[in-house]
Design an enzyme around this catalytic site. Sequence first.
Site: not given
Ligand code: DGL
Length: 270
Positions: A70-71, A194, A7-8, A39
Site C-alpha cells: 500500500c503506497n 497505488c 493493503d487497505s 486510506y
Molecule cells: N492501494 C493503496 C495504495 O497503494 C491504498 C489506497 C487507498 O486505500 O486509498 O495507496
Amino acid sequence: MPIGIFDSGLGGLTVHEAVSSRLQHVSFCYFGDNRNAPYGVRSADEVFRFTCSGLETLWEYGCDLVILACNTASSAALKRIQEKWLPSDKRVLGVFVPMIEALTGRSWGDNSPPRRVSVERIALFATPATVASRAFQRELAFRAIGADVESQPCAGLVDAIEDGDMLLANAIARGHVEALLRRMPTPQAAVLGCTHYPFVEDVFRDALGPIAIYNQASLVAESLADYLNRRPEWTGQAAVERFLTSGIPDSVSAKAIRFLGRNIQFESVR
Ligand code: DGL
C-alpha cells in the site's frame, strides 16, 4: 510462518499475484483492511493507526515479515513505524523504494550521491494522502537530480475500484490522466503509485500513449526475491495460503475473483 501482505483493500492483490508467482516456494498470507478503505483520504495519523493494527493482525497469523503493499501506508506511516514502533524481531517492507530504484536504475544498497537520470519528466498517479506526503519526491531526491515530478491525486479512484464499479473507475482514471497532461503535456514515464491502479492499467496506458509505465507489482516481486536471497532466514516455512479481510468476506471474494479471474476465498480476521 508465511510472509504477510497488507493493503487497505483489494489493491495489494496485484502485488500478491506477482510475488506468489515469482516466489512459488514461499507462502503468503494476505490481509485487506476493506472495512477502513480507502486510506488515501485519511490523515497520516489515521493511516498510521490502521496500518499498525493491520500489522498486529498479521503477526497473530505468524507473519513476522510483512510487505506493505500500500503506497499510502508506505508513504504516510512506514518511516514512523520503522523508527518508533516496530519490535526488533519483525520486519516491514514498503513498495515505494523498489519502484524508485527501477526508475533511477539503481540497485539495492547503492548509497552513492544523487546523479542525473535519463527520465526527466515523471507523471505520478497516487492517492491524495500519498501525494500530500511528498514521499515519492523525497525518495527520488536521494537518488536522482534533474527529474521533474508532476503528481495527480486521484480522488475517487480507489473507492470506485473497491465498489467494483469499473465503468466509473475507468472514467475517473481517464479524467485524472487528462488533468495531469494539461500541466505536464509530455511526460517520459508514468508511475502508478497505488496498488489498486493496475486494475485500470489499460485506461492509463490508452490515455497516456506510448510512454513507460511503472507498475509496482513485478518490481516488488523482484525486490522481495533479492531481499530473501540476502536474508533467507525471513523466507518462512510452508503454510496454507490465506486471504483475510476486515470487510464482508463474500463480497470481497466476489470482487477479487472478478479482478483476478481465479477463485479466491476471503475469510474474516479473528
Ligand atoms: N492501494 C493503496 C495504495 O497503494 C491504498 C489506497 C487507498 O486505500 O486509498 O495507496
